[in-house]
Design a protein around this motif. Structure first.
Motif, PDB file in Angstrom:
ATOM      1  N   UNK A  47       0.974  -1.061  -0.168  1.00 16.36           N
ATOM      2  CA  UNK A  47       0.043  -0.054  -0.077  1.00 16.36           C
ATOM      3  C   UNK A  47       0.841   1.335   0.032  1.00 16.36           C
ATOM      4  N   UNK A  48       1.864   1.311   0.607  1.00 12.54           N
ATOM      5  CA  UNK A  48       2.580   2.443   1.016  1.00 12.54           C
ATOM      6  C   UNK A  48       3.463   2.544  -0.387  1.00 12.54           C
ATOM      7  N   UNK A  49       3.827   1.746  -1.165  1.00  8.03           N
ATOM      8  CA  UNK A  49       4.391   1.903  -2.366  1.00  8.03           C
ATOM      9  C   UNK A  49       3.445   2.451  -3.412  1.00  8.03           C
ATOM     10  N   UNK A 247      -4.740   3.889  -8.468  1.00  5.05           N
ATOM     11  CA  UNK A 247      -4.920   2.979  -7.448  1.00  5.05           C
ATOM     12  C   UNK A 247      -3.961   1.765  -7.803  1.00  5.05           C
ATOM     13  N   UNK A 248      -3.956   0.839  -7.028  1.00  7.45           N
ATOM     14  CA  UNK A 248      -3.086  -0.530  -7.364  1.00  7.45           C
ATOM     15  C   UNK A 248      -3.617  -1.203  -8.620  1.00  7.45           C
ATOM     16  N   UNK A 249      -2.719  -1.980  -9.045  1.00  4.05           N
ATOM     17  CA  UNK A 249      -3.159  -2.759 -10.267  1.00  4.05           C
ATOM     18  C   UNK A 249      -4.288  -3.828  -9.800  1.00  4.05           C
ATOM     19  N   UNK A 250      -4.240  -4.145  -8.591  1.00  5.85           N
ATOM     20  CA  UNK A 250      -5.341  -5.367  -8.216  1.00  5.85           C
ATOM     21  C   UNK A 250      -6.470  -4.715  -8.166  1.00  5.85           C
ATOM     22  N   UNK A 255     -12.945  -3.452  -9.165  1.00  3.07           N
ATOM     23  CA  UNK A 255     -13.309  -2.265  -8.410  1.00  3.07           C
ATOM     24  C   UNK A 255     -13.466  -0.994  -9.280  1.00  3.07           C
ATOM     25  N   UNK A 256     -12.567  -0.781 -10.307  1.00  2.00           N
ATOM     26  CA  UNK A 256     -12.390   0.520 -10.994  1.00  2.00           C
ATOM     27  C   UNK A 256     -13.413   0.020 -12.335  1.00  2.00           C
ATOM     28  N   UNK A 257     -13.438  -1.199 -12.822  1.00  2.00           N
ATOM     29  CA  UNK A 257     -14.433  -1.524 -13.747  1.00  2.00           C
ATOM     30  C   UNK A 257     -15.751  -1.060 -13.418  1.00  2.00           C
ATOM     31  N   UNK A 258     -16.103  -1.494 -12.084  1.00  2.00           N
ATOM     32  CA  UNK A 258     -17.622  -0.985 -11.726  1.00  2.00           C
ATOM     33  C   UNK A 258     -17.860   0.374 -11.569  1.00  2.00           C
ATOM     34  N   UNK A 273     -10.306  10.709 -17.700  1.00  2.00           N
ATOM     35  CA  UNK A 273      -9.498  10.628 -18.947  1.00  2.00           C
ATOM     36  C   UNK A 273      -8.346   9.642 -18.651  1.00  2.00           C
ATOM     37  N   UNK A 274      -7.891   9.720 -17.445  1.00  2.00           N
ATOM     38  CA  UNK A 274      -6.461   8.767 -17.406  1.00  2.00           C
ATOM     39  C   UNK A 274      -6.572   7.969 -16.226  1.00  2.00           C
ATOM     40  N   UNK A 275      -6.515   6.446 -16.513  1.00  2.00           N
ATOM     41  CA  UNK A 275      -6.844   5.645 -15.475  1.00  2.00           C
ATOM     42  C   UNK A 275      -5.253   5.029 -15.275  1.00  2.00           C
ATOM     43  N   UNK A 276      -4.707   5.214 -14.066  1.00  2.00           N
ATOM     44  CA  UNK A 276      -3.376   4.875 -13.844  1.00  2.00           C
ATOM     45  C   UNK A 276      -3.061   3.630 -12.505  1.00  2.00           C
TER      46      UNK A 276
END
Length: 492
Positions: A47-49, A247-250, A255-258, A273-276
């Protein structure tokens, strides 16, 4: 003129799978949302990373002169382990195990989260909203989704109809998944679920009698779905359409799709516009997991109290270690790797001290302007911190040449070198001098003075072997004794 007028930033957009030219919706202003922690346990190093990656992105955008509204939430509602539809609430489970109120759990681990991020020199976000503080907003979004024909109520719970949504939109656009394949590969629930389709997800769950955290709603006493809180808080503070979501790749799926689906079902427009997405951190080549014991907490790095570490390391060194890898790359943590990072960090800090001793000349033999732009080019290329660090060490080489007298700089170039190093090392990467603990300094001074007293006694007794041994061993630790008529002093 702000720096963003002269620098061109490219961001890898998870939505397109490509680096794209960054153009904020409103010139000079950026809205950025990052999914924060679920506060039911100590924040872990992975999480910290992730949060550090977005801290550096936040810092760099500020450095370029943008006005940034950075929103990072606290998940304190308590959601179901693994998925919101089945199982036991994370925060309620912790409360039951420790015989605490759920909000005591939330408070304890929110404080821990803030303390750790402060220790690692994070900038606080502009706004840090909590899920429990936005229940009303979440209920209003659910009402709109139902009104638009994409949400449905079943036995007091409300679900998002993925198949209905997919008739007008594209569910799976971020993760690259196909709804037909997902439906075909999902185990049938034999009528045991209230869902119309296995891929439907909860917007609101009716609370079972034993469920502690609950709120009234038009459908039941219950609690909101996990995905809904971020939709509510991001749009409340950044609008229905904003620049960056991280957010994290996981979290990419589900989550992000929803989140995207909920926004589109509610407002009819894509929210971001930009998902990272930041990649994971491994430990000695294996996934970190409490269950297997292959795990290390941020505080254990600072104390050295871990079987994976040979000693303690400062927060600055740990931060420098993490920034040596690009945020989209997997980073492996090990004792050897952080020891190597410590040596690099010390070289960088030493150079920043040495530049103060360098004198200006009438001419310059080093091209500071080109080097400076290479530093910007690294960060402009999807915030590439390892390439930036490589360029900073080129700056270290410049300083060594100047100190040796084999290169020269004019006063203006010397100031530019110094300011550029400070801007990128301190302001952008968030590295700095170690925080000194005054009590530790006082204890160390007392210990050295005690050894000086023992050495004086040895000399008075003509035990010169012991006297020399104390002096030499202190010198080996970097503590030099100075004898004079007034007595013995020491230099650290």
């Amino acid at each position: 003129m702000p720096l963003y007028k002269t620098q061109t930033v490219k961001i890898y957009n998870s939505l397109s799978g490509e680096k794209e030219l960054f153009n904020p919706i409103h010139e000079g202003n950026i809205g950025m949302y990052v999914c924060g922690p679920t506060v039911y346990s100590n924040v872990h190093l992975g999480n910290v990373r992730t949060f550090m990656s977005f801290d550096v992105i936040f810092r760099y955008l500020l450095h370029l002169g943008y006005k940034v509204r950075y929103v990072r939430n606290i998940t304190d509602v308590g959601h179901i382990v693994d998925d919101v539809d089945e199982g036991e609430d994370k925060i309620a489970k912790k409360a039951r195990l420790e015989q605490l109120e759920p909000m005591e759990v939330v408070q304890r681990y929110t404080v821990d989260f803030h303390e750790i991020l402060n220790e690692f020199n994070f900038f606080p976000p502009s706004i840090e909203p909590t899920a429990t503080g936005h229940i009303i907003e979440q209920i209003e979004i659910i009402k709109k989704i139902i009104d638009n024909g994409i949400g449905y109520e079943a036995n007091g719970s409300v679900y998002f109809d993925v198949v209905k949504f997919n008739e007008s939109y594209h569910y799976g656009q971020l993760s690259g998944r196909n709804i037909e394949d997902m439906l075909a590969n999902t185990r049938e629930l034999d009528g045991q679920s209230d869902k119309r389709n296995p891929q439907d997800f909860a917007l609101w769950k009716k609370a079972e009698p034993q469920h502690i955290m609950r709120w009234p709603s038009p459908w039941s006493d219950g609690f909101p779905g996990w995905h809904l809180e971020c939709t509510a808080m991001s749009t409340k503070y950044l609008g229905n359409h904003f620049d960056i979501h991280g957010g994290g790749m996981d979290l990419k799926f589900p989550h992000h799709e929803c989140e995207i689906a909920q926004n589109e079902a509610c407002t009819g427009q894509t929210p971001v516009n930009y998902w990272m997405h930041a990649n994971m951190l491994t430990l000695n080549g294996k996934k970190m997991a409490k269950s297997t014991g292959n795990n290390i907490l941020p505080r254990e790095i600072l104390t050295g109290e871990s079987p994976f570490l040979s000693k303690a390391f400062s927060a600055n060194v740990a931060r420098f270690f993490m920034l040596q890898a690009h945020y989209r790359s997997i980073l492996d943590f090990s004792d050897d790797a952080i020891i190597a990072a410590e040596k690099g960090y010390n070289r960088l800090m030493e150079a920043m001290e040495n530049i103060k001793e360098v004198n200006a000349s009438a001419n310059s033999t080093l091209d500071i302007s080109s080097w400076k732009q290479l530093c910007y080019d690294a960060m402009n290329d999807d915030f590439n911190s390892p390439i930036l660090i490589a360029q900073l060490f080129e700056g270290v080489r410049f300083i060594n040449l100047l100190k040796e007298g084999s290169a020269t700089l004019t006063a203006a170039d010397l100031e530019d070198l110094s300011k550029t190093l400070s801007a990128f090392v301190n302001d952008v990467l968030g590295l700095g001098k170690e925080k000194s603990d005054e009590s530790h300094v006082e204890k160390m001074e007392g210990l050295v003075n005690m050894l000086i007293g023992m050495r004086n006694e040895a000399r008075a007794n003509k035990n010169f072997a012991l006297s020399d041994q104390i002096r030499d061993q202190l010198l080996a630790l970097g503590i030099q004794l100075k004898d004079s008529k007034e007595g013995t002093t020491f230099i650290l």
